[in-house]
Design a protein around this motif. Structure first.
Motif, mmCIF file in Angstrom:
data_model
loop_
_atom_site.group_PDB
_atom_site.id
_atom_site.type_symbol
_atom_site.label_atom_id
_atom_site.label_comp_id
_atom_site.label_asym_id
_atom_site.label_seq_id
_atom_site.Cartn_x
_atom_site.Cartn_y
_atom_site.Cartn_z
ATOM 1 N N GLU A 160 49.656 66.445 -6.110
ATOM 2 C CA GLU A 160 50.253 65.432 -6.987
ATOM 3 C C GLU A 160 49.120 64.686 -7.720
ATOM 4 O OE1 GLU A 160 53.581 65.110 -7.241
ATOM 5 O OE2 GLU A 160 53.271 63.534 -8.754
ATOM 6 N N ASN A 161 48.043 64.428 -6.983
ATOM 7 C CA ASN A 161 46.874 63.802 -7.631
ATOM 8 C C ASN A 161 46.294 64.721 -8.704
ATOM 9 O OD1 ASN A 161 46.992 61.538 -6.052
ATOM 10 N ND2 ASN A 161 45.475 62.264 -4.566
ATOM 11 N N ALA A 162 46.236 66.020 -8.380
ATOM 12 C CA ALA A 162 45.689 66.968 -9.360
ATOM 13 C C ALA A 162 46.501 66.892 -10.655
ATOM 14 C CB ALA A 162 45.706 68.384 -8.787
ATOM 15 N N LYS A 163 47.823 66.756 -10.484
ATOM 16 C CA LYS A 163 48.713 66.661 -11.656
ATOM 17 C C LYS A 163 48.395 65.395 -12.463
ATOM 18 C CE LYS A 163 53.038 68.674 -10.721
ATOM 19 N NZ LYS A 163 54.269 68.461 -9.986
ATOM 20 N N THR A 164 48.220 64.290 -11.724
ATOM 21 C CA THR A 164 47.913 63.009 -12.390
ATOM 22 C C THR A 164 46.612 63.131 -13.175
ATOM 23 O OG1 THR A 164 48.933 61.874 -10.524
ATOM 24 C CG2 THR A 164 47.485 60.539 -11.914
ATOM 25 N N ILE A 165 45.620 63.766 -12.550
ATOM 26 C CA ILE A 165 44.313 63.886 -13.217
ATOM 27 C C ILE A 165 44.441 64.772 -14.465
ATOM 28 C CG2 ILE A 165 41.913 64.665 -12.959
ATOM 29 C CD1 ILE A 165 42.266 64.146 -9.881
ATOM 30 N N ARG A 166 45.095 65.923 -14.274
ATOM 31 C CA ARG A 166 45.240 66.855 -15.408
ATOM 32 C C ARG A 166 45.961 66.179 -16.579
ATOM 33 N NH1 ARG A 166 45.389 72.422 -15.214
ATOM 34 N NH2 ARG A 166 47.245 72.383 -16.493
ATOM 35 N N LYS A 167 47.073 65.530 -16.263
ATOM 36 C CA LYS A 167 47.891 64.909 -17.310
ATOM 37 C C LYS A 167 47.083 63.830 -18.050
ATOM 38 C CE LYS A 167 52.422 62.646 -17.728
ATOM 39 N NZ LYS A 167 52.058 61.254 -17.987
ATOM 40 N N GLY A 168 46.441 62.967 -17.255
ATOM 41 C CA GLY A 168 45.701 61.848 -17.851
ATOM 42 C C GLY A 168 44.559 62.340 -18.728
ATOM 43 N N LEU A 169 43.834 63.336 -18.249
ATOM 44 C CA LEU A 169 42.662 63.788 -19.016
ATOM 45 C C LEU A 169 43.088 64.577 -20.249
ATOM 46 C CD1 LEU A 169 40.112 64.693 -16.181
ATOM 47 C CD2 LEU A 169 40.518 62.504 -17.329
ATOM 48 N N LEU A 170 44.215 65.277 -20.145
ATOM 49 C CA LEU A 170 44.729 65.973 -21.339
ATOM 50 C C LEU A 170 45.169 64.939 -22.373
ATOM 51 C CD1 LEU A 170 46.735 68.967 -19.792
ATOM 52 C CD2 LEU A 170 44.679 69.105 -21.219
ATOM 53 N N GLU A 171 45.818 63.864 -21.894
ATOM 54 C CA GLU A 171 46.230 62.801 -22.824
ATOM 55 C C GLU A 171 45.017 62.164 -23.491
ATOM 56 O OE1 GLU A 171 50.351 61.732 -20.467
ATOM 57 O OE2 GLU A 171 48.709 60.251 -20.430
ATOM 58 N N LYS A 172 43.931 62.117 -22.751
ATOM 59 C CA LYS A 172 42.689 61.546 -23.318
ATOM 60 C C LYS A 172 42.106 62.509 -24.364
ATOM 61 C CE LYS A 172 38.732 58.918 -22.518
ATOM 62 N NZ LYS A 172 38.751 57.582 -23.041
#
Ligand code: MLT
Length: 403
Positions: free
Chosen positions: A315-327
């Motif tokens: 779930e953390n991996a998802k949060t990281i992926r999503k946030g960094l893609l948004e960045k």
């Protein structure tokens, strides 16, 4: 005067994760108010699950009673654990591995580092670049910096999946799901490596420490899912990341009996016998208590609870992926692995420069890609091993960061 092993002079002064912890400690001492979030070393943060704790308590009690106390155990591991491993991790998945092909140990770091003890010094060795530093460092310790060590480039042009060598290599280290890039090989891709190894009489040292994080169907959990791999591969597995054993220490290595190499006389020798000889001479076994804890991983409750730990980190991996893609950053991995591999933004000088700025300006720690090899320069690794709260906070800080 006695002499040192000169090869040690060819290593970096300190091991990657030791350098990083020293840097964090120095920064924390100079900035005591900084709330530092650590997404560097892949060390688990959740406590051991109830089924494991119960088994540990019970085995501690056994060790405290005259009738059940145990001294030295078998160097290869207790049968109760080897049987559970063979049944659950292999036979239930249709893979024909016997309990006595499994060697229980105290960590994949030790086993991937020690396996060279049973291999000839003249072998050519291939190591991916970037790579988990233990494979390279332990080869340098053993044979020195040498033209016998070949680097298989993993970079953006091959989606961080190295090409199969176009020359004959004797020993090849592969780690999938990959540390540090988080990338995976499909079954068809891994089949090609096994085919290469069988054709060239090569050995694949397959590190599957992160197999529990696989979410996609066509990604193999074990190299032994590939037909014929038992004649050309050794596999390393760990309880560290899937069951939270980084502090307890337990792992296992599968050395199939069908795996043979030649000696100088051209005779075929089973590596199983050599690893058995090595382990019984240099290793006195994983503690009984720890092996009982590992056995509990295979109980119905243990399976459920450890799956929940993995899901939590993913779930953390998802949060990281999503946030960094948004960045707007370019990222790899994180879908079948707890690591997210990020291209450093143009404003960062290099991956250590990025490390310093991220620590100083966001109070977030990651791992500079160059620490894993020269192809890692310009990249950075984030680990998902943290709480949901810290992960969200770290990603918010990065998203708000003016870089
Ligand atoms: C990593 O961060 O690469 C791993 O935690 C290292 C290890 O498992 O030894």
């Amino acid at each position: 005067m006695f002499k040192i092993n000169e090869h040690y002079g060819q290593l970096n002064e300190s091991y990657l994760f030791s350098t990083i912890s020293k840097k964090i400690a120095a920064y924390a001492a100079a900035h005591p108010d900084a709330k530092i979030i650590r997404m560097g070393i892949g060390d688990v943060t959740l406590p051991l699950s109830p089924a494991i704790i119960k088994a540990l308590h019970e085995s501690v009690d056994e060790m405290g009673a005259k009738a059940t106390f145990r001294g030295y155990g078998p160097e290869q591991g207790y049968e109760f654990l080897r049987n559970k491993i063979a049944e659950t991790d292999f036979r239930n998945r249709g893979i024909n591995i016997d309990a006595d092909e499994i060697f229980v140990s105290d960590g994949s770091k030790s086993d991937t580092g020690n396996i060279g003890d049973i291999l000839g010094e003249n072998n050519t060795v291939a190591i991916t670049d970037p790579v988990y530093p233990v494979y390279l460092d332990t080869n340098i310790m053993r044979i020195g910096q040498s033209e016998k060590i070949h680097f298989l480039a993993s970079n953006a042009s091959n989606n961080f999946l190295p090409e199969i060598p176009n020359q004959k290599i004797d020993v090849i280290y592969l780690c999938y799901p990959n540390n540090p890039t988080g990338t995976v090989m499909t079954k068809a891709q891994l089949e090609k490596w096994v085919e290469y190894a069988r054709k060239n009489d090569s050995l694949i040292l397959f590190d599957a420490a992160y197999e529990a994080f696989i979410t996609e169907n066509d990604v193999p959990h074990s190299i032994f899912e590939i037909e014929g791999a038992e004649t050309c591969a050794i596999e390393f597995r760990s309880f560290s990341k899937n069951a939270g054993f980084t502090g307890l220490r337990c792992s296992y290595t599968v050395v199939p009996k069908a795996l043979k190499a030649t000696n100088n006389k051209g005779e075929k020798i089973a590596l199983h016998a050599l690893w058995n000889r090595r382990q019984s001479t240099k290793f006195n076994g994983t503690p009984y208590i720890v092996q009982r804890g590992a056995e509990a991983v295979y109980s119905p409750e243990g399976q459920q609870e450890t799956k929940a730990l993995v899901a939590y980190y993913m779930e953390n991996a998802k949060t990281i992926r999503k946030g960094l893609l948004e960045k707007g950053w370019t990222i790899y991995g994180g879908a079948n692995a707890p690591y997210i591999w990020v291209q450093c933004p143009a404003e960062a000088s290099d991956s250590w420069g990025f490390f310093d700025r991220l620590l100083d300006e966001c109070h977030v720690v990651g791992t500079p890609g160059v620490g894993f090899g020269k192809n890692g320069e310009g990249y950075f690794r984030f680990s998902s091993f943290n709480s949901h709260e810290n992960t969200k906070e770290a990603i918010e800080r990065i998203k708000n960061w003016k870089i």
